[in-house]
Design a protein around this motif. Structure first.
Motif, PDB file in Angstrom:
ATOM      1  N   TYR A  52       0.046  -3.380  -0.426  1.00 30.07           N
ATOM      2  CA  TYR A  52       1.427  -4.089   0.146  1.00 30.07           C
ATOM      3  C   TYR A  52       0.627  -4.754   2.292  1.00 30.07           C
ATOM      4  CZ  TYR A  52       4.026  -0.107  -1.518  1.00 30.07           C
ATOM      5  OH  TYR A  52       5.064   0.489  -2.441  1.00 30.07           O
ATOM      6  N   PHE A  56       5.167  -6.926   4.936  1.00 32.94           N
ATOM      7  CA  PHE A  56       5.500  -6.559   3.857  1.00 32.94           C
ATOM      8  C   PHE A  56       7.311  -6.309   5.299  1.00 32.94           C
ATOM      9  CE2 PHE A  56       7.592  -2.269   2.793  1.00 32.94           C
ATOM     10  CZ  PHE A  56       8.008  -2.574   1.479  1.00 32.94           C
ATOM     11  N   ARG A  71       5.105  -2.684   7.219  1.00 31.34           N
ATOM     12  CA  ARG A  71       4.010  -2.137   6.214  1.00 31.34           C
ATOM     13  C   ARG A  71       4.362  -0.272   7.379  1.00 31.34           C
ATOM     14  NH1 ARG A  71      -1.003  -4.033   4.588  1.00 31.34           N
ATOM     15  NH2 ARG A  71      -1.690  -3.549   7.021  1.00 31.34           N
ATOM     16  N   HIS A 134       9.947  -5.426  -6.696  1.00 31.66           N
ATOM     17  CA  HIS A 134       8.687  -5.283  -5.407  1.00 31.66           C
ATOM     18  C   HIS A 134       9.119  -7.333  -5.535  1.00 31.66           C
ATOM     19  CE1 HIS A 134       7.678  -1.549  -4.924  1.00 31.66           C
ATOM     20  NE2 HIS A 134       7.759  -1.648  -5.763  1.00 31.66           N
ATOM     21  N   LYS A 140      -0.749  -8.403  -2.826  1.00 31.02           N
ATOM     22  CA  LYS A 140       0.033  -7.542  -2.496  1.00 31.02           C
ATOM     23  C   LYS A 140       1.474  -7.387  -2.542  1.00 31.02           C
ATOM     24  CE  LYS A 140      -4.100  -7.283   0.671  1.00 31.02           C
ATOM     25  NZ  LYS A 140      -3.940  -6.735   2.250  1.00 31.02           N
TER      26      LYS A 140
END
Length: 169
Positions: A52, A56, A71, A134, A140
């Motif tokens: 991540y 994020f 994150r 995602h 990432k």
């Protein structure tokens, strides 16, 4: 016709040829998602930095007060889930990749041994499907959109009453 198509796919898949351009990237993106899930299930929060991005962003209307988080906040939220559900697991059953996106379908299951914000511990088991997408950038996860059925979860935990059938007649 279906058997011919299946045979063609099987032969093409077994030919040893290099996958079409972009297929390697799609497979790599799906692997990032699988590895992130394994780290989450192992409660290996340090490993999440590999999967991540620091900045994020997580979008979810289903999580009270956590519609967009980074994150570090995501890791704190996960820790809260696993505190409430120490035996919890996430199991992804479907992954579909296209471009920089990986769509997922899975289930979260566990026994609520400890309280959650706004909800006392029940000692009851629950399982709920979830779905989302995602976005992957530079290896990432940089953004996630996720949703699930909170009402079903709360009912399984005994925290939301079943609708009164007589009231609906």
């Amino acid at each position: 016709k279906r058997s011919c198509l299946a045979a063609a796919i099987l032969v093409a898949g077994c030919s040893g040829e290099t996958p079409p351009a972009g297929q390697d990237a799609l497979a790599a993106n799906k692997e990032i998602v699988r590895n992130a899930e394994a780290a989450i299930n192992a409660h290996d929060y340090d490993a999440l930095a590999r999967y991540y991005a620091e900045d994020f962003v997580r979008h979810s209307q289903a999580t009270f007060g956590a519609e967009e988080i980074g994150r570090d906040e995501f890791v704190a939220m996960l820790d809260g889930f696993f505190t409430a559900f120490p035996d919890a697991t996430q199991t992804t059953t479907k992954l579909v990749a296209e471009g920089d996106l990986v769509a997922f379908w899975g289930a979260f299951a566990g026994t609520q041994e400890n309280a959650m914000p706004r909800f006392p511990a029940t000692g009851r088991f629950m399982s709920s499907d979830y779905a989302g997408i995602h976005r992957i950038e530079d290896g990432k996860i940089v953004e996630t959109w996720v949703t699930w059925d909170n009402l079903s979860m709360l009912r399984q935990l005994g925290l939301s009453p079943e609708p009164d059938a007589a009231a609906n007649e």
